[in-house]
Enzyme design. Sequence first.
Site, PDB file in Angstrom:
ATOM      1  N   LYS A 283     -12.229  -2.575  20.319  1.00  0.00           N
ATOM      2  CA  LYS A 283     -12.132  -3.737  20.301  1.00  0.00           C
ATOM      3  C   LYS A 283     -14.153  -3.450  20.464  1.00  0.00           C
ATOM      4  CE  LYS A 283      -9.857  -7.011  23.493  1.00  0.00           C
ATOM      5  NZ  LYS A 283      -8.877  -6.897  24.537  1.00  0.00           N
ATOM      6  N   GLU A 366       4.621  -9.058  35.082  1.00  0.00           N
ATOM      7  CA  GLU A 366       5.025  -9.954  35.761  1.00  0.00           C
ATOM      8  C   GLU A 366       6.269  -9.581  37.010  1.00  0.00           C
ATOM      9  OE1 GLU A 366       3.929 -10.635  33.030  1.00  0.00           O
ATOM     10  OE2 GLU A 366       2.199 -11.189  33.615  1.00  0.00           O
ATOM     11  N   ARG A 394       7.828 -15.917  34.178  1.00  0.00           N
ATOM     12  CA  ARG A 394       8.353 -14.747  33.733  1.00  0.00           C
ATOM     13  C   ARG A 394       9.024 -14.466  34.964  1.00  0.00           C
ATOM     14  NH1 ARG A 394       6.102 -12.016  28.977  1.00  0.00           N
ATOM     15  NH2 ARG A 394       5.984 -13.396  27.630  1.00  0.00           N
TER      16      ARG A 394
HETATM   17  C1  LIG Z   1       2.868 -12.570  30.276  1.00  0.00           C
HETATM   18  C2  LIG Z   1       1.957 -12.458  30.320  1.00  0.00           C
HETATM   19  N1  LIG Z   1       0.570 -11.955  30.989  1.00  0.00           N
HETATM   20  C3  LIG Z   1      -0.598 -11.902  31.144  1.00  0.00           C
HETATM   21  C4  LIG Z   1      -1.236 -12.309  29.703  1.00  0.00           C
HETATM   22  C5  LIG Z   1      -3.077 -12.442  29.884  1.00  0.00           C
HETATM   23  N2  LIG Z   1      -3.665 -11.952  28.380  1.00  0.00           N
HETATM   24  C6  LIG Z   1      -3.853 -12.029  27.416  1.00  0.00           C
HETATM   25  S1  LIG Z   1      -4.268 -10.654  26.688  1.00  0.00           S
HETATM   26  C7  LIG Z   1      -3.825  -9.312  27.611  1.00  0.00           C
HETATM   27  C8  LIG Z   1      -4.524  -8.873  27.511  1.00  0.00           C
HETATM   28  C9  LIG Z   1      -3.365  -7.552  26.316  1.00  0.00           C
HETATM   29  O1  LIG Z   1      -3.899  -6.574  25.744  1.00  0.00           O
HETATM   30  P1  LIG Z   1      -3.220  -5.842  24.024  1.00  0.00           P
HETATM   31  O2  LIG Z   1      -1.942  -6.214  24.235  1.00  0.00           O
HETATM   32  O3  LIG Z   1      -3.205  -4.602  24.082  1.00  0.00           O
HETATM   33  O4  LIG Z   1      -4.857  -6.398  23.545  1.00  0.00           O
HETATM   34  P2  LIG Z   1      -5.437  -6.823  22.566  1.00  0.00           P
HETATM   35  O5  LIG Z   1      -6.577  -7.690  23.223  1.00  0.00           O
HETATM   36  O6  LIG Z   1      -5.964  -5.534  24.002  1.00  0.00           O
HETATM   37  O7  LIG Z   1      -6.645  -6.661  22.113  1.00  0.00           O
HETATM   38  C10 LIG Z   1      -3.716 -10.314  28.378  1.00  0.00           C
HETATM   39  C11 LIG Z   1      -3.047  -9.142  29.303  1.00  0.00           C
HETATM   40  C12 LIG Z   1      -0.884 -12.840  28.973  1.00  0.00           C
HETATM   41  N3  LIG Z   1      -1.002 -14.028  28.508  1.00  0.00           N
HETATM   42  N4  LIG Z   1       0.858 -13.107  28.926  1.00  0.00           N
END
Ligand SMILES: Cc1ncc(C[n+]2csc(CCOP(=O)(O)OP(=O)(O)O)c2C)c(N)n1
Length: 618
Positions: A283, A366, A394
């Site tokens: 990242k 959630e 959710r």
């Molecule tokens: C239901 C929900 N909960 C929380 C989030 C907030 N959120 C956005 S991106 C993310 C992290 C996602 O991690 P990953 O899939 O590993 O993607 P990366 O950013 O590391 O590439 C979170 C928790 C969301 N978008 N949707």
Amino acid sequence: MYKYLDKVNSPEDLKSLNIDEINLLANDIRKFLVKSLSKTGGHLSANLGVVELTLALHKVFDSPNDKIIWDVGHQSYVHKILTGRKEGFETLRQFKGMSGFPKEAESEHDIFDTGHSSTSISVASGLSCAKDIKNTKEKIVAVIGDGSITGGMALEAINHLGYIKKDMIIILNDNEMSIDKNVGGMATHLSSIIRSSRINKVKDDVKKILKKSKSGELAYKTVHKVKGSIVSNFLPQECDLFESLGIRYYGPIDGHNLKDLIDYLEFTKTRKGPILLHVITKKGRGYKFAENEPDKYHGVPKFDIKCGIKEKTSKTISTFVGEKLVDMARKDKDVVAITAAMPSGTGLSIFEKSYPNRYYDVGIAEQHATTFSAGLAKGGMKPYFAVYSSFLQRAYDQLIHDICITKKNVTFLIDRGGLVGNDGETHHGVFDLSYLNSIPNITVMAPKDIKELEIMMDFSLNYEEPLAIRYPRGDVYYLEKGEYKDMEIGKYEIISKGEKVLIIAIGLMVKHSLDAKEILLKENINPTIINARFLKHIDKNLLDNIIDDYDYIVTIEDNVITGGFGSRINKFVIDNDYNIKVRNLGIDDEFIEQGNVDDLYDLVGLSPEKIAEFIKKL
Ligand SMILES: Cc1ncc(C[n+]2csc(CCOP(=O)(O)OP(=O)(O)O)c2C)c(N)n1
């Protein structure tokens, strides 16, 4: 200005480039992303991590005929660049500008709208089933991060997909990060795969054999069978997780090695059934600040490329909540804090540091977090689940079934209530007052300012039933108007006395109403303003005493009008046969687009100016 990027306007333009040229294009894209986001803000580190992966996907697959589905979608910027939307970055996430997420309406290459996580495998599975029924031949690819794959929906979809065995490729983009550090058994398992030397050896062996094939460029049709047996023969036990659920696992592979990526994608393309390709990425790759602090650079404001993000001097409401909760935990040893993968966003990072044994990051989950909190409460703890309003959507059933029917002693700290700005319609917290309003046994409060928020949090310590405290995104603010007494359930506050129009506002809308009054006073219009504090508990005594003195009641909420705060007041007026006209201000049955929060409040008629205009017309 960009030697390679300037020549690429569609996935077609990639097809004729060789690996070296695509690597140079990757450099251009990284420079472009950093430069462009330094001016607009946006999701930086996740996009820097998927540059090669996105290039390889568009090199190998034939979008939009082949369908690439991005989970969450915050990492789709490179995809947008490659699908003819470079210019859009000037207006990224701005009002009427390009979205920061995939949008079907924006491009035929954006297969599905996203914003919330863990949906991609479900969508791709549905597309695969439809494709079979329609007998079409396109490839279907879901790209999901190691954080998002921990979400319940993703696991439900994997469970289903392993059973229906449709042809589909899941790219697991593993950077070992959610927004913050990814946590949980799945994260540990995936890390152990990455770190297993045995697997790396397998990888090397496979690579060696791949390299021997025709001049480095593989002739897949002839060798994929051999490769398949190589990969599956060497399939390590550690990958049992997906294999035992019926999904073929390949990897892990280096997600910054274009050649490997292209080879493996070409290979997976020829396979039948559901496949998961485990791709390891970094990242923030290529921009020092983002590599060092990928969490801080997950979502960035405008920044100086040389110096990085400027440290904030102001305090956010979320930070205040985290600090206050630490304070409360010091006083009460039963206090525990829960987050669903949002420790920095909700302000709980400081709680983790202060009370690691009473802190739970459950991953992007959630629903689980809600019922887990119910379990904690049943076990005698005092759980606080800090969660963004839109993500709590959710857990509607869990709120009803596990929290409210049996009145579990859980407090929901609902962050980002109201309009949130540039993330747009998927992230605005404008449904919570309505969905919470519909559930019995939960008390819902919304403070007028930070001091009242503190009083509400203090109140929560001794309250033993379901409780939600809802507050907006942004920096702390004090109104220094009205009283700051201890909370008494169902007690409104007359925050500013006037005549003719009785404004009853909740949460942030109390501030907007006071600002509106300043404007109106200049024209000798002087409404009374009530700070309602509570969503469901009406101060009947107060209203009974004053209601006849007014011509109009105007309710104001940063929530959809349907089923919201105003609907409670409407019912009160109807049930009591009051002879008064009532108007409800709020969001009127529509999804609100992205933009600057103040502009959006103006758009929906909830800015101080628009509220003043409305009152003036009355
Ligand atoms: C239901 C929900 N909960 C929380 C989030 C907030 N959120 C956005 S991106 C993310 C992290 C996602 O991690 P990953 O899939 O590993 O993607 P990366 O950013 O590391 O590439 C979170 C928790 C969301 N978008 N949707």
